[in-house]
Design a protein around this motif. Structure first.
Motif, PDB file in Angstrom:
ATOM      1  N   LYS A  96      33.954  58.607  40.052  1.00 27.90           N
ATOM      2  CA  LYS A  96      34.282  58.458  41.455  1.00 27.90           C
ATOM      3  C   LYS A  96      34.675  57.016  41.727  1.00 27.90           C
ATOM      4  O   LYS A  96      34.064  56.081  41.249  1.00 27.90           O
ATOM      5  CB  LYS A  96      33.090  58.841  42.329  1.00 27.90           C
ATOM      6  N   VAL A  97      35.688  56.828  42.528  1.00 27.71           N
ATOM      7  CA  VAL A  97      36.219  55.507  42.802  1.00 27.71           C
ATOM      8  C   VAL A  97      36.163  55.266  44.303  1.00 27.71           C
ATOM      9  O   VAL A  97      36.856  55.924  45.074  1.00 27.71           O
ATOM     10  CB  VAL A  97      37.674  55.363  42.302  1.00 27.71           C
ATOM     11  N   ASN A  98      35.296  54.323  44.721  1.00 25.33           N
ATOM     12  CA  ASN A  98      35.198  54.012  46.141  1.00 25.33           C
ATOM     13  C   ASN A  98      36.257  52.985  46.490  1.00 25.33           C
ATOM     14  O   ASN A  98      36.003  51.794  46.601  1.00 25.33           O
ATOM     15  CB  ASN A  98      33.810  53.485  46.474  1.00 25.33           C
ATOM     16  N   ASN A 112      46.970  50.175  39.682  1.00 30.67           N
ATOM     17  CA  ASN A 112      47.119  50.454  38.247  1.00 30.67           C
ATOM     18  C   ASN A 112      45.960  51.260  37.674  1.00 30.67           C
ATOM     19  O   ASN A 112      45.855  51.401  36.454  1.00 30.67           O
ATOM     20  CB  ASN A 112      47.248  49.135  37.475  1.00 30.67           C
ATOM     21  N   LEU A 113      45.086  51.773  38.521  1.00 29.83           N
ATOM     22  CA  LEU A 113      43.973  52.566  38.034  1.00 29.83           C
ATOM     23  C   LEU A 113      44.479  53.844  37.374  1.00 29.83           C
ATOM     24  O   LEU A 113      45.411  54.485  37.856  1.00 29.83           O
ATOM     25  CB  LEU A 113      43.035  52.938  39.173  1.00 29.83           C
ATOM     26  N   SER A 114      43.860  54.216  36.269  1.00 27.01           N
ATOM     27  CA  SER A 114      44.300  55.406  35.540  1.00 27.01           C
ATOM     28  C   SER A 114      44.123  56.665  36.382  1.00 27.01           C
ATOM     29  O   SER A 114      44.915  57.603  36.288  1.00 27.01           O
ATOM     30  CB  SER A 114      43.519  55.541  34.231  1.00 27.01           C
ATOM     31  N   GLU A 115      43.071  56.685  37.243  1.00 27.11           N
ATOM     32  CA  GLU A 115      42.840  57.847  38.093  1.00 27.11           C
ATOM     33  C   GLU A 115      43.991  58.043  39.073  1.00 27.11           C
ATOM     34  O   GLU A 115      44.394  59.169  39.373  1.00 27.11           O
ATOM     35  CB  GLU A 115      41.531  57.707  38.872  1.00 27.11           C
ATOM     36  N   ALA A 116      44.525  56.925  39.578  1.00 26.63           N
ATOM     37  CA  ALA A 116      45.644  57.006  40.512  1.00 26.63           C
ATOM     38  C   ALA A 116      46.893  57.525  39.812  1.00 26.63           C
ATOM     39  O   ALA A 116      47.631  58.352  40.357  1.00 26.63           O
ATOM     40  CB  ALA A 116      45.902  55.629  41.125  1.00 26.63           C
ATOM     41  N   PHE A 132      42.545  64.374  45.598  1.00 34.13           N
ATOM     42  CA  PHE A 132      42.904  63.204  46.401  1.00 34.13           C
ATOM     43  C   PHE A 132      41.690  62.721  47.200  1.00 34.13           C
ATOM     44  O   PHE A 132      41.396  61.513  47.249  1.00 34.13           O
ATOM     45  CB  PHE A 132      44.053  63.582  47.334  1.00 34.13           C
ATOM     46  N   SER A 133      40.969  63.659  47.809  1.00 38.74           N
ATOM     47  CA  SER A 133      39.794  63.302  48.593  1.00 38.74           C
ATOM     48  C   SER A 133      38.694  62.712  47.706  1.00 38.74           C
ATOM     49  O   SER A 133      38.033  61.750  48.097  1.00 38.74           O
ATOM     50  CB  SER A 133      39.267  64.543  49.348  1.00 38.74           C
ATOM     51  N   LYS A 134      38.514  63.273  46.524  1.00 37.93           N
ATOM     52  CA  LYS A 134      37.508  62.741  45.597  1.00 37.93           C
ATOM     53  C   LYS A 134      37.828  61.312  45.194  1.00 37.93           C
ATOM     54  O   LYS A 134      36.931  60.472  45.075  1.00 37.93           O
ATOM     55  CB  LYS A 134      37.417  63.629  44.358  1.00 37.93           C
ATOM     56  N   LEU A 135      39.108  61.031  44.974  1.00 39.17           N
ATOM     57  CA  LEU A 135      39.492  59.695  44.529  1.00 39.17           C
ATOM     58  C   LEU A 135      39.346  58.656  45.624  1.00 39.17           C
ATOM     59  O   LEU A 135      38.815  57.570  45.398  1.00 39.17           O
ATOM     60  CB  LEU A 135      40.956  59.734  44.031  1.00 39.17           C
ATOM     61  N   PHE A 136      39.805  58.983  46.821  1.00 36.39           N
ATOM     62  CA  PHE A 136      39.855  57.978  47.876  1.00 36.39           C
ATOM     63  C   PHE A 136      38.678  57.974  48.825  1.00 36.39           C
ATOM     64  O   PHE A 136      38.400  56.966  49.462  1.00 36.39           O
ATOM     65  CB  PHE A 136      41.142  58.165  48.700  1.00 36.39           C
ATOM     66  N   PHE A 137      37.973  59.102  48.935  1.00 39.52           N
ATOM     67  CA  PHE A 137      36.949  59.192  49.968  1.00 39.52           C
ATOM     68  C   PHE A 137      35.549  59.430  49.404  1.00 39.52           C
ATOM     69  O   PHE A 137      34.716  60.074  50.039  1.00 39.52           O
ATOM     70  CB  PHE A 137      37.290  60.305  50.970  1.00 39.52           C
ATOM     71  N   SER A 138      35.283  58.944  48.202  1.00 36.15           N
ATOM     72  CA  SER A 138      33.932  59.019  47.624  1.00 36.15           C
ATOM     73  C   SER A 138      33.217  57.726  47.965  1.00 36.15           C
ATOM     74  O   SER A 138      33.770  56.646  47.775  1.00 36.15           O
ATOM     75  CB  SER A 138      33.994  59.225  46.114  1.00 36.15           C
ATOM     76  N   TYR A 139      31.988  57.853  48.433  1.00 38.98           N
ATOM     77  CA  TYR A 139      31.291  56.684  48.945  1.00 38.98           C
ATOM     78  C   TYR A 139      30.118  56.252  48.077  1.00 38.98           C
ATOM     79  O   TYR A 139      29.192  55.601  48.533  1.00 38.98           O
ATOM     80  CB  TYR A 139      30.800  56.964  50.365  1.00 38.98           C
TER      81      TYR A 139
END
Length: 317
Positions: free
Chosen positions: A2-4, A260-264, A309-316
């Motif tokens: 997860k990427v906050n 440049n994150l691989s997840e992105a 998309f939500s998991k990548l950007f909206f994980s807290y």
């Protein structure tokens, strides 16, 4: 992993516009079906069924029972509190997200959402929907959402918040287009060579704000295949699948240009494959089975993309 990456504000912007787009599409479909329900010359075999199937959690038995009941549908769709997808509940959710993003939205936008919230919570609204005022209420709500979109376009800054809100909006719009299209092709077994007349397709096209464009572009041409061309592949039609996917792609490029994150990169490639599967479909030689597969696969992949998309950007965490 997860990427906050961004704050809850970005989450709020994404869901604010997604809820408002869902409500806008639902009201447009409701208004279309409501007006046409008075046309006794139309052979309407579905009633409100496409609206209830996509926008509610009613069982198929309940939908079949209520699909011609205008009074029930108006109150259930507009102001029923137990219906989590009612206009009232969606506006409440949108307002909550707007309140959490007040430093990113304009004063004009907040005031309009707040005004809409208070109207939807008027204690006499359900009773008015049982009277001749119902038509005026639906008309007012449709105009309020046109005004919302106008205020959004004119006043909002084009920063990251705009990117997130636009991605949410067009994911929702694309899913609406796919689901409504399926509602009218499934009963005819996705038959692209059938001879359904314009009256059959009118409800779908009006629900997607595409009836006038269709009449100007495709008159005197067999409808079954040409409707597909407009609602899925027409790049000049604001509710078409390909148009909405291209806009999502544009805003993704803006979000990822310095990332440049691989997840992105993985997420961007995932969406690229989704978009390409529609973009490179040859609709001139599309078969009935291929049409069904395109709609089903695009819907499934877009829902999965939205989740990722939500998991990548909206994980807290």
């Amino acid at each position: 992993m997860k990427v906050n990456m961004l704050s809850r504000v970005a989450d709020g912007m994404f869901w604010l516009n997604r809820y408002m787009e869902r409500t806008d599409g639902m009201l447009l479909t409701l208004n279309t079906f409501y007006i046409l329900s008075f046309d006794k010359e139309t052979n309407d075999s579905q009633g409100y069924k496409p609206l209830l199937e996509y926008y509610t959690d009613l069982s198929m038995e309940q939908i079949n029972q209520m699909q011609y009941d205008t009074n029930f549908v108006l109150k259930y769709i507009i102001c029923d509190s137990p219906n989590h997808n009612s206009v009232k509940n969606l506006v409440i959710k949108a307002r909550e997200n707007a309140r959490g993003s007040q430093d990113k939205i304009t004063k004009e936008l907040w005031e309009h959402i707040n005004s809409l919230y208070h109207f939807m919570n008027s204690p006499d609204l359900p009773k008015k929907l049982e009277t001749s005022d119902a038509s005026n209420i639906i008309s007012k709500l449709n105009k309020d959402f046109l005004l919302y979109n106008g205020i959004l376009q004119v006043t909002m800054p084009r920063g990251l918040g705009w990117c997130f809100s636009s991605i949410g909006k067009h994911i929702e719009r694309c899913l609406q287009t796919i689901s409504l299209t399926q509602a009218y092709y499934a009963p005819i077994q996705y038959n692209l060579d059938g001879n359904e007349d314009l009256l059959y397709w009118r409800r779908l096209l009006l629900s997607l704000s595409g009836y006038e464009l269709y009449l100007k572009s495709y008159s005197n041409i067999p409808h079954n295949r040409k409707v597909v061309q407009q609602v899925i592949f027409n790049r000049d039609f604001a509710h078409s699948v390909i148009y909405t996917l291209e806009l999502i792609d544009t805003y993704l490029n803006n979000l990822f240009k310095d990332n440049n994150l691989s997840e992105a990169r993985t997420l961007h490639n995932q969406f690229g494959r989704l978009k390409s599967s529609v973009e490179f479909t040859d609709y001139h030689h599309l078969t009935n089975k291929e049409l069904e597969d395109v709609l089903n696969n695009t819907r499934t992949q877009l829902i999965q993309f939205s989740t990722d998309f939500s998991k990548l950007f909206f994980s807290y965490t």
